[in-house]
Design an enzyme around this catalytic site. Sequence first.
Site, PDB file in Angstrom:
ATOM      1  N   HIS A   7      -0.839  -1.063   4.560  1.00  0.00           N
ATOM      2  CA  HIS A   7      -2.175  -1.438   5.022  1.00  0.00           C
ATOM      3  C   HIS A   7      -2.059  -2.501   6.124  1.00  0.00           C
ATOM      4  O   HIS A   7      -1.267  -3.439   6.003  1.00  0.00           O
ATOM      5  CB  HIS A   7      -2.988  -1.976   3.844  1.00  0.00           C
ATOM      6  N   GLU A 147     -11.647   6.919  -3.190  1.00  0.00           N
ATOM      7  CA  GLU A 147     -10.776   5.987  -3.899  1.00  0.00           C
ATOM      8  C   GLU A 147     -11.455   5.502  -5.175  1.00  0.00           C
ATOM      9  O   GLU A 147     -12.601   5.072  -5.161  1.00  0.00           O
ATOM     10  CB  GLU A 147     -10.426   4.788  -3.004  1.00  0.00           C
ATOM     11  N   HIS A 206      -2.557   4.469  -3.233  1.00  0.00           N
ATOM     12  CA  HIS A 206      -2.291   3.071  -2.895  1.00  0.00           C
ATOM     13  C   HIS A 206      -1.454   2.469  -4.011  1.00  0.00           C
ATOM     14  O   HIS A 206      -1.801   2.615  -5.191  1.00  0.00           O
ATOM     15  CB  HIS A 206      -3.595   2.266  -2.826  1.00  0.00           C
ATOM     16  N   GLU A 241      -0.574  -1.708  -0.463  1.00  0.00           N
ATOM     17  CA  GLU A 241      -1.687  -2.602  -0.159  1.00  0.00           C
ATOM     18  C   GLU A 241      -1.419  -3.958  -0.775  1.00  0.00           C
ATOM     19  O   GLU A 241      -1.069  -4.051  -1.951  1.00  0.00           O
ATOM     20  CB  GLU A 241      -2.981  -2.061  -0.789  1.00  0.00           C
TER      21      GLU A 241
HETATM   22 MN    MN Z   1      -6.781   0.558  -2.489  1.00  0.00          MN
END
Ligand code: MN
Length: 285
Positions: A7, A147, A206, A241
């Site tokens: 990210h 998400e 993620h 992330e």
């Molecule tokens: Mn995330």
Amino acid sequence: MNKLGIHALVWVGGWSQPEARHAVEQTASAGYDLIEIPVLSPASVDAAMTRELLEEHGLEATCSLGLRFDADVSSRDPEIVRRGEDLLDGALAVAREVGSPYLGGVLYSALGKYAAPLSEPGRRNCVTALRRLAQKAADAGITIGLEVVNRYETNVVNTTEQALVLLDEVDADNVVVHLDTYHMNIEEPDLATPVRQAGSRLGYVHVGESHRGYLGTGTVDFPAFFAALAEHRYDGVVTFESFSSAVVNPQLSSSLAVWRDLWSDGRDLARHARTFVAAGLAAGD
Ligand code: MN
């Protein structure tokens, strides 16, 4: 082989040309395949400049965002829904122009803590907006990821089961489940069950630690998660992330409640995460 991403907020809080250059250079030099670019303010992302930098460094990109309370497709207020749809359209345009095959995140509501459950009219507005977005994205060859995030960041999709119900309602081939270990660690029974439940509809991942800092220094059960990805033959993107008050995006950092320094050296953090994820995926295989 999974492509590994990171990210942009590990590197920079904004996306001016110098910031974008720094983020892209650092991502490439840390050995990642792609950078995930937040598009919370689509107008602030210079797509041509971004595309040029990506090509220069042989890097790919994905795009993500969460909506706002004043631009929220899950609202019952038509004006707020319309602003949410405009924001999604803007983000999709950026994704297309930078060459991202993916637009994901909290696309179905504001990213923040709601004071009440989702309303029925709000849910219908949300499904309608996601159908429209999915159609436009399909025309551009872009996959839409919903998400699954924790209860303090949405009231629409907190579990994989809820995401699958929403996917069924939206009913579009290019909409996938996007899992995040940080959120799973809060809401799911364990780190393997959601991967099994999502199955072939899992389209993006993620990895984040329970406190959003260095991987392996919190309570997320990464061995179970990586083993589940291997068992279900997940071959999509895995993006790291992490958030620290060392790097601040005025919009995103506050929505995510990033109030303290989990790290100060993004380079060390990124290299550590790259090694951690690659080793985890290899061990799961
Ligand atoms: Mn995330």
